[in-house]
Scaffold this active site. Structure first.
Site, PDB file in Angstrom:
ATOM      1  N   LYS A 186      -8.586 -57.440 -20.333  1.00 33.77           N
ATOM      2  CA  LYS A 186      -8.219 -58.361 -20.845  1.00 33.77           C
ATOM      3  C   LYS A 186      -8.992 -58.762 -22.598  1.00 33.77           C
ATOM      4  O   LYS A 186     -10.235 -57.926 -22.337  1.00 33.77           O
ATOM      5  CB  LYS A 186      -9.118 -60.251 -20.354  1.00 33.77           C
ATOM      6  CG  LYS A 186      -8.682 -60.603 -19.174  1.00 33.77           C
ATOM      7  CD  LYS A 186      -7.439 -60.289 -19.030  1.00 33.77           C
ATOM      8  CE  LYS A 186      -6.818 -60.477 -16.919  1.00 33.77           C
ATOM      9  NZ  LYS A 186      -5.407 -59.510 -17.445  1.00 33.77           N
ATOM     10  N   ASP A 187      -9.395 -59.473 -23.606  1.00 36.38           N
ATOM     11  CA  ASP A 187      -8.681 -58.595 -24.836  1.00 36.38           C
ATOM     12  C   ASP A 187     -10.716 -59.505 -25.448  1.00 36.38           C
ATOM     13  O   ASP A 187     -10.787 -59.870 -24.251  1.00 36.38           O
ATOM     14  CB  ASP A 187      -8.317 -60.123 -25.828  1.00 36.38           C
ATOM     15  CG  ASP A 187      -6.750 -59.264 -25.053  1.00 36.38           C
ATOM     16  OD1 ASP A 187      -6.149 -59.402 -24.482  1.00 36.38           O
ATOM     17  OD2 ASP A 187      -6.128 -58.568 -26.483  1.00 36.38           O
ATOM     18  N   ARG A 188     -11.643 -59.033 -25.970  1.00 34.99           N
ATOM     19  CA  ARG A 188     -12.602 -59.139 -26.242  1.00 34.99           C
ATOM     20  C   ARG A 188     -12.723 -60.753 -27.066  1.00 34.99           C
ATOM     21  O   ARG A 188     -13.400 -60.875 -26.295  1.00 34.99           O
ATOM     22  CB  ARG A 188     -13.690 -58.094 -27.053  1.00 34.99           C
ATOM     23  CG  ARG A 188     -14.924 -57.991 -27.510  1.00 34.99           C
ATOM     24  CD  ARG A 188     -15.169 -57.218 -27.985  1.00 34.99           C
ATOM     25  NE  ARG A 188     -14.762 -56.570 -28.816  1.00 34.99           N
ATOM     26  CZ  ARG A 188     -15.023 -56.459 -30.693  1.00 34.99           C
ATOM     27  NH1 ARG A 188     -16.117 -58.189 -30.504  1.00 34.99           N
ATOM     28  NH2 ARG A 188     -14.848 -56.474 -31.092  1.00 34.99           N
TER      29      ARG A 188
END
Length: 360
Positions: free
Chosen positions: A82-84
């Site tokens: 998942k995106d940071r």
């Protein structure tokens, strides 16, 4: 190869290029909830944790969980990356045979910005790519949201689907992952130089986007061509279309089936059909990438050219230039592909460059 091309947008042909806007002014503006279609069984040597994390990558959370449980990160499982710069929810698993997790594990994770929402035992490690969908809730702010055509754009995407491009985060900042992939494939791919297969995935994703961009430009990315391999909506079931007929075209128009594009591999061989001639032409345009992928031995695969928004919703914010959109996408699809049709130049500079790499 330097930088990345700007692949054609679907809506530009009818509505023109969208106006600028921002969608990630804070992590809370980008929310992702990973959805499994099963639950842990309640017993077994693997502890499964459903977590919410803020402003950190999946791999950072994996390392923290492994450290607190005094195990190797190799025994920690996850399905998708998942995106940071986001608030994200997903499942992790950690192998703890014959012992319990530390009593204060949830409290220790909370100090690191990781909240444990659920936990249960399961007999097996969580494997990559087993989640079914990701639910996105995104706040958009700026000029594009105030334009009279914004709702028309949104409604067309909800009705007709979105070109299923790999997002720019797949290729790294300024396309650096793609440059590394081309250099590696030119000298001959070796696993020790690309242990997670990230660069192979990057090269295949670029070739797919090139093919999809060509079909978007020609207006046939939603329709069936002679020799297309078709994917059923909601599954990965495939069948070949020798000659499209009225029934198949109607199913495609209703988003029941989708034409697919090639994820290049060593076993690809083209016939003389229209669709496969387009795919074979990639070898003429990008000989280093295609020859290197063939030499690597990676098997070819298929990806739908179109992705449909599941349960889409739009809510106006407190300001005229603010809106919240929400939708679900199947694993491996990118929210940035949706946003690029709604706003110009979505900000992906802070996105985890490895996001989704295992969801091909």
């Amino acid at each position: 190869m330097t930088g990345l091309p700007v692949w054609p947008r679907y809506l530009d042909a009818t509505l023109g290029a969208p106006s600028p806007a921002s969608f990630r002014l804070s992590p809370e503006d980008f929310r992702v909830d990973e959805q499994l279609d099963f639950k842990p069984e309640g017993q077994g040597e693997h502890l499964w944790l459903r977590i919410e994390k803020r402003n950190q990558t999946t791999l950072e959370a994996v390392r923290q969980l492994a450290r607190l449980c005094n195990v190797s990160p190799k025994v920690v499982g996850y399905s998708g990356m998942k995106d940071r710069v986001a608030v994200t929810r997903q499942w992790l698993s950690v192998q703890l045979p014959g012992r319990d997790a530390p009593d204060d594990l949830a409290a220790q994770l909370a100090t690191l910005g990781i909240t444990v929402l659920e936990q249960a035992r399961h007999p097996r490690k969580l494997k990559r790519g087993v989640h079914r969908t990701n639910r996105f809730i995104l706040r958009l702010q700026g000029e594009a949201v105030e334009q009279h055509d914004f709702h028309a754009r949104w409604e067309m995407l909800c009705r007709e689907g979105v070109p299923n491009y790999f997002g720019p985060q797949r290729f790294g900042a300024n396309g650096r992952n793609l440059q590394r992939a081309e250099a590696l494939l030119a000298r001959g791919w070796r696993k020790r130089d690309d242990r997670q297969g990230m660069l192979l995935s990057c090269a295949r994703s670029f070739l797919f986007n090139e093919l999809l961009g060509q079909r978007v430009a020609s207006g046939d990315w939603q329709t069936l061509l002679e020799g297309d391999t078709v994917m059923l909506e909601g599954t990965h079931s495939l069948f070949r279309v020798e000659q499209p007929d009225a029934t198949l075209n109607e199913r495609a128009a209703k988003c029941d089936i989708h034409p697919t594009g090639l994820l290049w591999g060593a076993d690809f061989s083209a016939d003389h059909s229209v669709a496969q001639r387009l795919e074979a032409a990639l070898a003429e345009r990008h000989p280093v990438l295609t020859a290197g992928l063939a030499q690597s031995g990676v098997k070819s695969a298929r990806r739908a050219l179109r992705v449909c928004l599941d349960a889409p919703a739009l809510e106006r914010g407190q300001r005229n230039d603010e809106v919240v959109v929400s939708f679900s996408l199947p694993r491996g699809a990118f929210a940035t592909a949706v946003l690029s049709e709604l706003i110009t130049q979505p900000d992906v500079a802070n996105t985890d460059t490895l996001a989704g790499i295992n969801n091909i």
